[in-house]
Design a protein around this motif. Structure first.
Motif, PDB file in Angstrom:
ATOM      1  N   LEU A  58       0.798  -1.260  -0.073  1.00  0.00           N
ATOM      2  CA  LEU A  58      -0.046   0.037  -0.118  1.00  0.00           C
ATOM      3  C   LEU A  58       0.937   1.219   0.049  1.00  0.00           C
ATOM      4  CD1 LEU A  58      -2.701  -0.790   2.501  1.00  0.00           C
ATOM      5  CD2 LEU A  58      -2.578  -1.550   0.158  1.00  0.00           C
TER       6      LEU A  58
ATOM      7  N   GLU B 153      -5.260   5.696   6.881  1.00  0.00           N
ATOM      8  CA  GLU B 153      -5.862   4.599   7.526  1.00  0.00           C
ATOM      9  C   GLU B 153      -5.616   4.426   9.196  1.00  0.00           C
ATOM     10  OE1 GLU B 153      -7.830   3.570   5.975  1.00  0.00           O
ATOM     11  OE2 GLU B 153      -8.666   2.024   6.950  1.00  0.00           O
TER      12      GLU B 153
ATOM     13  N   ARG C 128      -7.896  -2.779  -1.426  1.00  0.00           N
ATOM     14  CA  ARG C 128      -6.329  -2.554  -1.578  1.00  0.00           C
ATOM     15  C   ARG C 128      -5.740  -3.743  -0.887  1.00  0.00           C
ATOM     16  NH1 ARG C 128      -8.346   2.540   0.262  1.00  0.00           N
ATOM     17  NH2 ARG C 128      -7.900   4.270  -1.276  1.00  0.00           N
ATOM     18  N   ARG C 129      -5.941  -4.158   0.225  1.00  0.00           N
ATOM     19  CA  ARG C 129      -5.138  -4.849   0.689  1.00  0.00           C
ATOM     20  C   ARG C 129      -5.250  -6.307  -0.072  1.00  0.00           C
ATOM     21  NH1 ARG C 129      -7.212  -3.021   5.925  1.00  0.00           N
ATOM     22  NH2 ARG C 129      -5.676  -1.774   6.608  1.00  0.00           N
ATOM     23  N   SER C 130      -6.239  -6.985  -0.696  1.00  0.00           N
ATOM     24  CA  SER C 130      -6.280  -7.794  -1.705  1.00  0.00           C
ATOM     25  C   SER C 130      -5.218  -7.696  -2.928  1.00  0.00           C
ATOM     26  CB  SER C 130      -7.588  -8.127  -2.232  1.00  0.00           C
ATOM     27  OG  SER C 130      -8.459  -8.314  -1.408  1.00  0.00           O
TER      28      SER C 130
ATOM     29  N   ALA D 133      -1.798  -8.208  -1.507  1.00  0.00           N
ATOM     30  CA  ALA D 133      -1.498  -9.428  -1.485  1.00  0.00           C
ATOM     31  C   ALA D 133      -1.131 -10.089  -2.570  1.00  0.00           C
ATOM     32  CB  ALA D 133      -2.531 -10.005  -0.483  1.00  0.00           C
TER      33      ALA D 133
END
Lengths: 338, 793
Positions: free
Chosen positions: A105, A113, B494-496, B499
């Motif tokens: 990210l 966040e 976003r996290r997917s 990953a």
């Protein structure tokens, strides 16, 4: 016969012991237990054994069979074990990994966040508004006079339509008050624009985190307590926080907030991280006019607002020296946050 | 604004206050100190020393070992590298413990094994300006041991940032008053003589009373233009101003003393009548900075009967009418110009001055005439001359301040009861307000910013300090918003993507015309659909992005230049456009874009992976939306190849394509660049849809394979459609597991392809018999044969 059984048993056990692979072990089994095996032959001879010896011989035979079978099984396991070990021999665990793509990210996302997470836990709800704004929401309603220095084509991006790119996320305060009745407790992270040349400390489009709390009896102690708690959670529980009086058109009184940054090997220093203040009654009046009611009557409600630059917080957090790293998306930079 | 502490001390007793204390005091009163510059020698431990002996250092060619007399009774040995002195010279000597402006503290040390007990200094080393290379040779035979600071004037320059609401602080007297209020002291008054005022002067005509409510002029005859006396020059130099001549210097001095800008005209260059008016059409103005300005009708000028502008009111004097060496008579202007009028002119002409800076923020009406009096007094003293006919004026001094009520209940509410009324009243009194009745406060003319109850509370809070206000941690519960829900979904997305090996990019939302070649909006743009800013800073940032792809292509391009092969980026963010050729305007929506190029796995010792293709792009989307059927339907787009619409069920998610190969080559991409841009709102809907769980099958199923030869033009989507059409109840799923083509035509006609499918059959309530499965399978195959020109292998 007794001797014969013992001899056969010993021979078989010796052979099993000597076996060094599956095939020789199988041979040992056939030689003793196979159809024509030595122990099988002795078993066949049982019928000729005198009746009074049958029990004794029978027990001996069964004993021999059990001993051989157990030995076979044991050897079988031992040999399997050797084969299993051989199957992974020669694997060099120190060779590098079979590569997988890594991703990650953006640091601004990580920081936003975290900040947003703390504030949401403190009961603030997220809000947003348009980036292409009108002068009312960006300036007039925020008590910023028509000839305020920010309101010109040199500092603000205008469109031919007279609209503009919002110069701060504070316009979201006005939008939210227009459509929601108090109590209002919101945060609005978003992009703001200023007509600045891009250099190591400036971007023409950057990110802010705006907050607003309006209710009956919101006071300076609320502003102080809320922002201290937020900043201590963001920068560390021991962080010293101070409020310096300042001026913003849309809050009164107004403050700038510094935190004491303690970096190992450096003298501690105060760093400005946010601006805040009590919502100016003129802002509530403008909202009342726009709404056509008195839900935000400054005689009835008070509020505090705050705003901070997310790029600046990221730069402080990670010691980023050049703000442009945050828009260049160089993998060598992004990788460090993966 | 630059402030000299020496100058400030003329108006307030600051003895015993360290610079740090003053910095803290002002900072916590909302007056930011941006810089502190020490001028001159500060340390007591830098003293006059005479060099009694200098011999070559035994271990260093460039050093000498000196014995100096610093007035201590015994000689002091100091190693020194300078070359410009002779024995007998007197120089500054920093004794151990002396702190130099560089931050370095002198100690006793050994230099190349020879003891050195101090340091002989150059001018810059002790905070003075270097005139020669090497040690500062002190003239005038000062006594040894004398602190050097006694030989040179020292000062501290403060760079003060004054917020726009506090024009009263834009002078030394103003700041002194504020400090006095904070320190509970009083200011040292400056006595000025009374002024002889003649109202409604008939030789001053004011056609612009709105922009200039009050204007005064004083004629002083017989002045001698000369260099200013040393003290005056020193004052100006101490805040970084260049002395010019006595008259100009005095007007500048009074401006920085009182905050009131003044202007001096050469009386001989001004006609008999003076005219305050707005600029004439096409009027030009030659300013004293040497530039010529084109004026607008809103610009206020001061002209005479010859009609040429002598000064741009409140901003700058004219090139012609100013004071020169030949000047003998002057007209001294002291006036009130309307802040917005001056601001408009200064901004339009991009011309600011110390005058315009103060007029824009508002000067103190009650300070206008005292400032004139102060200047007149100084001019007569310093430049000679006499006032002719007193001071002529037109208009009235504006009244900008009045009485303001302090609402004690509201103050207590806002302050959280942290201050007593008595203390609050004390603060207001110290700030120059006085009680005009119960909770009614009369505001001094310097503080036009104090108009409302809240303005008084602000002053009280500012001086009281937030340190003295308790912290309260509480807040009303409010429900989460739609934005909260969207933000949570976005973060999961976003996290997917991270990953799955993609980096999140954040690119600037303003893009260039050149980048538009890569724009890939969900719906093609028509003429007039772009949102362009009126005055871009540069061509690079002129258009609000209608698509995220241009930013991602630039990102990829930058990384290619760094030798990165695997280009895998995504961005979530806003896009902007008009629609219908500009009919509906300023539409903002949020998209997700993905750029994929290069090997599907990084190179390694296990071998090199293939370059990503369109199926990898599709795979990514399938991973993001597990269990959902993603379909790419070809739809050509200008500037791209293999353009496709991306759908999921009946939701049109966005568009996919490969960058035009010629564009890939132009940007030095060595692998195909795959692009995806999708409507984030629709994606969120799909991601947040909560389905009820399906019962797990209780009975086993059976599979049947079928390989078919079909013409190349028949797409997988077409075959799927027909299979679905067969409407076979027992068919639970199917998929293609092999595609075979032979361009040589040897193993298979080159106009055909062989596609192998696996079909799964199952019933929910029983184990199927072989005959049932065969019949169902035959049904599917028959439908395929009937609908498509294919044959089974």
């Amino acid at each position: 016969m007794k001797d014969e059984i013992l001899r056969v048993q010993n021979e078989a056990l010796a052979m099993i012991h000597a076996a060094n692979d599956e095939r020789s072990l199988d041979e040992a089994r056939v030689v003793s237990l196979g159809k024509k095996g030595s122990l099988t032959a002795l078993s066949m001879a049982m019928k000729d054994v005198p009746k009074e010896q049958k029990v004794e011989i029978g027990q001996l035979l069964n004993g021999a069979r059990a001993a051989i079978t157990a030995s076979l099984e044991e050897k079988q396991l031992a040999l399997q074990n050797i084969t299993d070990r051989a199957s992974v021999a020669g694997i060099d665990a120190t060779l590098p990994a079979r590569a997988l793509h890594t991703g990650g990210l953006h640091p601004l996302t990580l920081l936003r966040e975290r900040a947003v997470g703390i504030l949401r836990r403190m009961g603030f709800a997220l809000a947003d508004g348009p980036e292409i704004e009108d002068e009312f929401h960006c300036f007039d309603a925020l008590n910023t006079p028509a000839d305020h220095p920010a309101r010109n084509v040199k500092d603000t991006f205008y469109f031919d339509s007279g609209k503009l790119l919002r110069t701060h996320t504070s316009s979201v305060q006005v939008r939210m008050m227009e459509k929601t009745i108090p109590p209002l407790r919101i945060i609005a992270p978003g992009t703001a624009y200023r007509r600045d040349e891009i250099d190591s400390t400036h971007l023409s489009a950057f990110h802010q985190l705006e907050g607003l709390y309006v209710d009956r009896d919101v006071s300076l102690p609320d502003l102080k307590g809320t922002l201290e708690a937020f900043l201590r959670e963001l920068f560390g529980a021991q962080t010293a926080v101070r409020f310096r009086p300042h001026f913003f058109p849309f809050t009164e009184p107004s403050f700038e907030i510094d935190v004491k940054l303690e970096v190992k090997g450096q003298a501690p220093r105060w760093i400005e991280v946010a601006g805040c203040g009590m919502v100016d009654p003129a802002v509530f009046e403008a909202v009342c006019q726009s709404r056509g009611d008195r839900k935000y009557d400054p005689e009835q409600v008070t509020g505090f607002a705050f705003g901070m630059g997310l790029e600046r917080l990221a730069m402080i957090q990670w010691g980023i020296r050049d703000i442009r790293l945050l828009i260049e998306n160089d993998v060598r930079f992004l990788r460090q946050f993966a | 604004m630059n402030v000299s502490l020496n100058w400030l001390s003329e108006y307030i007793d600051l003895s015993g206050k360290s610079v740090q204390e003053l910095d803290d005091l002002l900072t916590f009163a909302g007056i930011e100190i941006e810089g502190i510059h020490t001028q001159g020698v500060n340390s007591e431990k830098i003293v006059v020393a005479q060099i009694m002996e200098a011999v070559q250092h035994p271990n260093a060619d460039r050093l000498k070992v000196t014995q100096v007399d610093a007035g201590e009774g015994t000689l002091r040995q100091i190693v020194c590298g300078a070359q410009n002195y002779k024995v007998g010279d007197k120089v500054p000597c920093a004794l151990p413990g002396a702190a130099l402006p560089s931050g370095f503290t002198i100690g006793e040390t050994k230099m190349r094994s020879v003891e050195s007990r101090g340091m002989l200094c150059s001018a810059s080393e002790i905070g003075l300006i270097d005139k020669v290379d090497g040690l500062l040779i002190l003239e005038g035979d000062p006594a040894v041991g004398t602190p050097v600071k006694q030989l040179f004037a020292s000062d501290v320059l403060l760079e003060v940032e004054v917020t726009p609401n506090r024009p009263d602080l834009l002078s030394h007297r103003g700041l002194a008053f504020e400090l006095a209020a904070l320190l509970k002291q009083s200011v040292i008054p400056v006595e000025t003589p009374e002024i002889e005022l003649h109202r409604d002067a008939d030789w001053i005509e004011n056609d612009a009373a709105a922009a200039c409510p009050f204007y005064s002029l004083t004629k002083i005859s017989g002045v001698t233009i000369a260099e200013s006396p040393e003290w005056l020059k020193q004052r100006l130099l101490s805040i970084g101003l260049r002395p010019i001549n006595n008259i100009v210097d005095i007007t500048n001095f009074v401006l920085h003393e009182t905050g009131q800008p003044l202007h001096a005209f050469d009386a001989k260059k001004v006609g008999v009548k003076l005219h305050l008016r707005y600029a004439l059409p096409n009027e030009k103005f030659a300013a004293l900075n040497g530039s010529e300005y084109e004026l607008r009708a809103e610009d206020l000028v001061i002209s005479d009967d010859t009609s040429s502008a002598l000064a741009l009111a409140g901003v700058m004097g004219g090139n012609e009418s100013g004071v020169s060496e030949a000047t003998t008579d002057i007209l001294l202007e002291s006036a009130y110009f309307d802040p917005s009028a001056v601001r408009a002119t200064a901004r339009h002409l991009i011309l600011t001055s110390d005058s315009s800076y103060r007029f824009e923020r508002g000067v103190n009406p009650q300070g206008i005439l005292p400032a004139a009096a102060r200047a007149i007094q100084l001019i007569c003293e310093i430049a000679g001359g006499t006032v002719v006919g007193g001071t002529a004026c037109v208009g009235d001094l504006p009244v900008l301040t009045g009485e303001v009520e302090l609402n004690v209940d509201k103050m207590n509410q806002l302050m959280g009861g942290s201050i007593s009324l008595e203390d609050a009243e004390d603060i207001l009194t110290r700030l120059g307000l006085y009680s005009a009745g119960e909770n009614l406060w009369s505001v001094p003319s310097t503080r036009a910013d104090l108009q409302r109850h809240i303005d008084l509370v602000e002053e009280i809070a500012r001086v009281h300090g937030l340190d003295n206000v308790p912290s309260r941690m509480q807040g009303t519960f409010v429900p989460a918003s739609e934005v909260d829900a969207a933000a949570d979904t976005d973060m999961a997305l976003r996290r997917s993507l991270a990953a799955l090996g993609y980096y999140e990019a954040q690119t600037i939302k303003l893009i260039s015309e050149k980048q538009m070649i890569d724009a890939f909006p969900l719906r093609p743009l028509q003429e007039g659909d772009l949102v362009k800013v009126s005055h871009p800073l540069s061509e690079d940032h002129a258009i609000l992005r209608p698509s995220l792809i241009p930013g991602l292509v630039s990102t990829a391009e930058r990384n290619v230049r760094q030798g990165i092969k695997a280009l895998r980026f995504f961005e979530l963010g806003r896009v902007f456009r008009h629609n219908g050729g500009g009919k509906s305007r300023d539409l903002e929506s949020e998209n997700l874009a993905i750029l994929l190029s290069g090997p599907v796995a990084p190179d390694g010792w296990t071998g090199n992976a293939n370059d990503a293709d369109i199926y990898d792009l599709k795979a990514l989307l399938s991973s993001l939306l597990p269990g959902r059927e993603i379909q790419f339907t070809p739809r050509e787009r200008d500037g791209f190849v293999l353009g496709c619409e991306v759908t999921c069920g009946d939701s049109n998610l966005g568009v996919a394509a490969r960058l035009m190969p010629s564009r890939e080559r132009a940007l030095d991409f060595s692998s195909p660049v795959w692009l995806l841009e999708m409507d984030l709102a629709k994606l969120r809907k799909l991601l947040s849809r909560r389905a009820a769980v399906e019962e797990l099958p209780q009975f086993p199923g059976s599979t049947r394979d079928a390989a078919m030869e079909v013409p190349n033009r028949v797409t997988a989507a077409a075959i799927n459609k027909v299979i679905v059409k067969a409407n076979e109840k027992l068919l639970v799923n199917f998929h293609c597991f092999d595609v075979f083509v032979d361009p040589t035509g040897v193993k298979l006609d080159s106009s055909k392809k062989s596609m192998a499918y696996r079909f799964s059959y199952r019933a929910a309530d029983r184990t199927l018999k072989a005959e049932e499965v065969d019949a169902a399978h035959q049904n599917v195959l028959n439908t395929l044969v009937n609908q498509l020109s294919l044959s089974f292998r």
